[in-house]
Design an enzyme around this catalytic site. Structure first.
Site, PDB file in Angstrom:
ATOM      1  N   GLY A  32      13.522 -26.718 -54.632  1.00 19.18           N
ATOM      2  CA  GLY A  32      12.092 -26.759 -54.896  1.00 19.18           C
ATOM      3  C   GLY A  32      11.782 -27.399 -56.235  1.00 19.18           C
ATOM      4  N   HIS A  33      12.509 -26.993 -57.275  1.00 21.58           N
ATOM      5  CA  HIS A  33      12.319 -27.600 -58.602  1.00 21.58           C
ATOM      6  C   HIS A  33      12.652 -29.088 -58.574  1.00 21.58           C
ATOM      7  CE1 HIS A  33      13.233 -23.315 -59.886  1.00 21.58           C
ATOM      8  NE2 HIS A  33      12.102 -23.546 -60.512  1.00 21.58           N
ATOM      9  N   LYS A 145       2.647 -25.527 -55.219  1.00 14.71           N
ATOM     10  CA  LYS A 145       1.604 -24.738 -54.556  1.00 14.71           C
ATOM     11  C   LYS A 145       2.115 -23.356 -54.139  1.00 14.71           C
ATOM     12  CE  LYS A 145      -1.195 -26.940 -51.709  1.00 14.71           C
ATOM     13  NZ  LYS A 145      -1.691 -27.864 -50.652  1.00 14.71           N
ATOM     14  N   GLN A 150      -1.576 -19.577 -59.832  1.00 15.48           N
ATOM     15  CA  GLN A 150      -1.172 -20.179 -61.097  1.00 15.48           C
ATOM     16  C   GLN A 150      -1.603 -21.641 -61.165  1.00 15.48           C
ATOM     17  OE1 GLN A 150       2.893 -19.690 -63.079  1.00 15.48           O
ATOM     18  NE2 GLN A 150       3.152 -21.658 -62.072  1.00 15.48           N
ATOM     19  N   ILE A 173       8.433 -25.912 -51.004  1.00 14.33           N
ATOM     20  CA  ILE A 173       9.691 -26.269 -50.337  1.00 14.33           C
ATOM     21  C   ILE A 173      10.293 -24.988 -49.762  1.00 14.33           C
ATOM     22  CG2 ILE A 173      11.965 -27.304 -50.609  1.00 14.33           C
ATOM     23  CD1 ILE A 173       9.626 -29.248 -50.935  1.00 14.33           C
ATOM     24  N   LEU A 181      11.414 -21.298 -51.251  1.00 17.11           N
ATOM     25  CA  LEU A 181      12.481 -21.277 -52.237  1.00 17.11           C
ATOM     26  C   LEU A 181      11.972 -20.662 -53.541  1.00 17.11           C
ATOM     27  CD1 LEU A 181      14.293 -24.717 -51.750  1.00 17.11           C
ATOM     28  CD2 LEU A 181      14.661 -22.521 -50.588  1.00 17.11           C
ATOM     29  N   SER A 182      12.800 -19.814 -54.132  1.00 10.38           N
ATOM     30  CA  SER A 182      12.444 -19.126 -55.368  1.00 10.38           C
ATOM     31  C   SER A 182      13.714 -18.706 -56.089  1.00 10.38           C
ATOM     32  CB  SER A 182      11.599 -17.878 -55.063  1.00 10.38           C
ATOM     33  OG  SER A 182      11.458 -17.061 -56.209  1.00 10.38           O
ATOM     34  N   ARG A 184      14.110 -16.045 -57.580  1.00 12.92           N
ATOM     35  CA  ARG A 184      14.316 -14.617 -57.341  1.00 12.92           C
ATOM     36  C   ARG A 184      14.932 -14.326 -55.974  1.00 12.92           C
ATOM     37  NH1 ARG A 184       9.511 -14.301 -60.767  1.00 12.92           N
ATOM     38  NH2 ARG A 184       9.969 -12.969 -62.562  1.00 12.92           N
TER      39      ARG A 184
END
Length: 280
Positions: A32-33, A145, A150, A173, A181-182, A184
């Site tokens: 994702g990043h 998103k 945020q 993503i 995706l995260s 955490r």
């Protein structure tokens, strides 16, 4: 890729770079990043990333100390993506003295949803992001998103402070099974990871129910929220909220009409708190 921790060194390195594209992160980078880095390249050059785990946005009892820090692996991923500068300040670099000046978003946006369950979270986010913008001075910055509220708060902050930059939203993503995706996600046990996609599935069911309503009493939306929350609870989740809101301002819809809506959710699975959203 140049790795810089000092603010003055960063500014010297970027002097004259009027089209810098910036992606702020807290590290433990995943696909994702990396997708944000690729999008950033479409909007500016050079691409600048930051890694900083921001103490100001963690509340008491939250996971600041245990938040995954994987700097060596992150550097390798950013180098592969062709990032020009990684700004990786230490706390003493970004906060050389107590950060007594804070940016407080408006209550009607900052104190709802995530802001209600994580008091002070968005004050910490806005303060560090504004400081990072001051350090990097980008022409554009990319925000996912997945963190829908945020993104909206940062975009309005940039607008109200008349910052000479643009905020670009990036689509969420997801893994093949639909889980957003995260960083955490690494907290999840094997069984929890198998259950985690249910959050997205619940939002998709809710989305289809909203679309099937047509013009009707908005109180029906509250009933659908309650039904979705109960469905998660029955599976062992602990929802903080499942909320149907207007995309434009995150207010509760006053009517079911053509106003674009978004479903936002936050829920704990075991000890891991997951968030997700789905536009309607």
């Amino acid at each position: 890729m140049k790795i810089i921790s000092d603010i003055q060194e960063l500014r010297a390195q970027l002097r004259g770079q009027n089209r810098a594209s910036f992606v702020p992160t807290m590290g433990n980078l995943h696909e994702g990043h990396l997708s944000l880095m690729r999008l950033a390249r479409q909007y500016g050059d050079p691409v600048v990333a930051s890694i900083f785990v921001n103490r100001l946005q963690f509340g008491p009892g939250e996971d600041f100390d245990s938040y995954p820090r994987t700097m060596d692996a992150d550097i390798a991923k950013l180098e592969k993506e062709g990032v020009y500068v990684l700004f990786a300040p230490h706390e003493k670099d970004l906060y050389p003295e107590p950060q007594e000046y804070r940016i407080n978003p408006p209550q009607q946006l900052g104190d709802i949803l995530e802001g209600e369950f994580r008091p002070g979270f968005f004050i910490g986010v806005c303060t560090v992001v504004m400081k990072l913008f001051s350090c990097v001075q980008p022409s554009v910055s990319i925000f996912g998103k997945k963190d829908y509220q945020q993104l909206m708060i940062i975009r309005q902050m940039v607008q109200q402070f008349a910052l000479p930059m643009q905020i670009i939203p990036a689509e969420t993503i997801r893994a093949d099974d639909g889980l957003a995706l995260s960083s955490r996600n690494s907290y999840l046990s094997q069984n929890e990871r198998a259950e985690a996609p249910q959050l997205r599935m619940t939002l998709e069911v809710l989305r289809q129910e909203i679309l099937s309503l047509g013009p009707s009493d908005p109180k029906q939306l509250l009933a659908l929220e309650k039904k979705a929350k109960e469905a998660l609870i029955a599976r062992g989740w602990k929802p903080d909220y499942i909320a149907i809101r207007q995309q434009k301002d995150l207010l509760i819809p006053s009517a079911i009409d053509s106003t674009p809506l978004v479903i936002l959710a936050a829920a704990k699975l075991g000890k891991t708190r997951l968030i997700d959203n789905l536009e309607v």
